[in-house]
Design an enzyme around this catalytic site. Structure first.
Site, PDB file in Angstrom:
ATOM      1  N   HIS A  69       0.836  -1.204   0.000  1.00 13.48           N
ATOM      2  CA  HIS A  69       0.000   0.000   0.000  1.00 13.48           C
ATOM      3  C   HIS A  69       0.868   1.250   0.000  1.00 13.48           C
ATOM      4  O   HIS A  69       2.055   1.188   0.314  1.00 13.48           O
ATOM      5  CB  HIS A  69      -0.892   0.012   1.244  1.00 13.48           C
ATOM      6  CG  HIS A  69      -0.103   0.130   2.515  1.00 13.48           C
ATOM      7  ND1 HIS A  69       0.402  -0.979   3.161  1.00 13.48           N
ATOM      8  CD2 HIS A  69       0.299   1.206   3.229  1.00 13.48           C
ATOM      9  CE1 HIS A  69       1.078  -0.578   4.228  1.00 13.48           C
ATOM     10  NE2 HIS A  69       1.032   0.743   4.299  1.00 13.48           N
ATOM     11  N   HIS A 149       5.130   6.532  -1.508  1.00 14.09           N
ATOM     12  CA  HIS A 149       5.890   5.314  -1.795  1.00 14.09           C
ATOM     13  C   HIS A 149       5.103   4.076  -1.365  1.00 14.09           C
ATOM     14  O   HIS A 149       4.135   4.191  -0.606  1.00 14.09           O
ATOM     15  CB  HIS A 149       7.211   5.337  -1.021  1.00 14.09           C
ATOM     16  CG  HIS A 149       6.975   5.209   0.452  1.00 14.09           C
ATOM     17  ND1 HIS A 149       6.586   6.274   1.232  1.00 14.09           N
ATOM     18  CD2 HIS A 149       7.000   4.127   1.279  1.00 14.09           C
ATOM     19  CE1 HIS A 149       6.402   5.871   2.472  1.00 14.09           C
ATOM     20  NE2 HIS A 149       6.640   4.559   2.532  1.00 14.09           N
TER      21      HIS A 149
HETATM   22  P1  2AM Z   1       5.009   2.986   5.216  1.00 13.96           P
HETATM   23  O1  2AM Z   1       3.918   3.857   4.695  1.00 13.96           O
HETATM   24  O2  2AM Z   1       6.351   3.460   4.852  1.00 13.96           O
HETATM   25  O3  2AM Z   1       4.858   1.550   4.816  1.00 13.96           O
HETATM   26  C1  2AM Z   1       1.640   1.218   9.551  1.00 13.96           C
HETATM   27  O4  2AM Z   1       2.772   1.305  10.327  1.00 13.96           O
HETATM   28  C2  2AM Z   1       1.816   1.966   8.235  1.00 13.96           C
HETATM   29  O5  2AM Z   1       1.879   3.370   8.482  1.00 13.96           O
HETATM   30  C3  2AM Z   1       3.049   1.601   7.476  1.00 13.96           C
HETATM   31  O6  2AM Z   1       2.666   1.453   6.162  1.00 13.96           O
HETATM   32  C4  2AM Z   1       4.006   2.735   7.746  1.00 13.96           C
HETATM   33  O7  2AM Z   1       4.988   3.056   6.826  1.00 13.96           O
HETATM   34  C5  2AM Z   1       3.101   3.895   8.015  1.00 13.96           C
HETATM   35  N1  2AM Z   1       3.659   4.737   9.078  1.00 13.96           N
HETATM   36  C6  2AM Z   1       4.006   4.370  10.332  1.00 13.96           C
HETATM   37  N2  2AM Z   1       4.417   5.421  11.041  1.00 13.96           N
HETATM   38  C7  2AM Z   1       4.344   6.500  10.234  1.00 13.96           C
HETATM   39  C8  2AM Z   1       4.626   7.898  10.392  1.00 13.96           C
HETATM   40  N3  2AM Z   1       5.073   8.402  11.545  1.00 13.96           N
HETATM   41  N4  2AM Z   1       4.443   8.700   9.329  1.00 13.96           N
HETATM   42  C9  2AM Z   1       3.995   8.220   8.157  1.00 13.96           C
HETATM   43  N5  2AM Z   1       3.698   6.916   7.954  1.00 13.96           N
HETATM   44  C10 2AM Z   1       3.865   6.064   8.963  1.00 13.96           C
END
Ligand code: 2AM
Length: 218
Positions: A69, A149
């Protein structure tokens, strides 16, 4: 709208439909397999291993988890800053459940993460939070949507939030005029090295990935 009646999710995002998930995983595996064998990569192995002589199997090095995702807004069930405001954006309500065609334009690898860059259209940018890039000081002047991304894998002990930070880091270098070292024209596209284990493959043909805008609760 439907979202107001629910508690806030862990995050909102575009979830790749299952048919394209396989394609993206295969492309990413192919890339890692090839990168592994390049002399240029071996020359910089120390970035990944900490030791010059040691070998690395990139397919084992990164762990993949969950549905592929592209996170738009990390809400942490309402604890994250701006979560409630994001959920109240009219477009977020109106477009909830709609399918979009995301364009995956590059793959990138660092000693921490592997991911795919998503190039958002104007229509898709209405779902992008205004402060996503501003959270990172060195990236504050990058265009809106630069952080978009898909996380494809993380090294042991690395949290997925790192993938977007790694992407912003590479884009900030580019913006600062660092061209990187064009290493190789691969079948998939051109491979550039930015130092400190940072590799970017610009895809010759972006991958078109149908994805549903929705949210995730654990
Ligand atoms: P990702 O988008 O890089 O994959 C659950 O942890 C999801 O939320 C993951 O997909 C993660 O990274 C995203 N995520 C976790 N913490 C975050 C943050 N502080 N800011 C933005 N995205 C975050």
């Amino acid at each position: 709208g439907p979202i107001e009646e629910m508690s806030l999710p862990l995050y909102f995002g575009w979830f790749l439909l299952s048919s394209v998930q396989d394609k993206v995983r295969c492309t990413s595996m192919d890339f890692l397999k090839t990168l592994d064998t390049l002399e240029a990569f071996k020359k910089h192995l120390i970035d990944f291993t900490g030791k010059a002589e040691k070998e690395v199997d990139l397919e084992q090095y990164f762990q993949a988890k969950g549905t592929l995702h592209c996170t738009t807004k990390f809400c942490d069930y309402g604890k994250a800053e701006g979560a409630k405001e994001y959920a109240q954006i009219p477009a977020v309500n109106d477009l909830y459940g709609s399918v979009f065609e995301l364009s995956l334009s590059a793959l990138f690898v660092t000693p921490r993460t592997v991911g795919a860059r998503v190039s958002l259209t104007e229509e898709q940018l209405v779902l992008w939070p205004a402060d996503a890039e501003k959270e990172v000081e060195s990236a504050a002047s990058l265009p809106l949507g630069s952080r978009a991304h898909v996380t494809l894998g993380c090294a042991e002990g690395v949290e997925p939030v790192q993938t977007g930070l790694d992407l912003l880091d590479i884009l900030a270098l580019q913006q600062g005029g660092q061209q990187g070292e064009l290493v190789e024209e691969m079948e998939l596209g051109s491979l550039t090295y930015y130092g400190e284990g940072r590799w970017l493959l610009s895809l010759r043909e972006p991958i078109c990935a149908p994805a549903c805008f929705s949210s995730f609760y654990e």
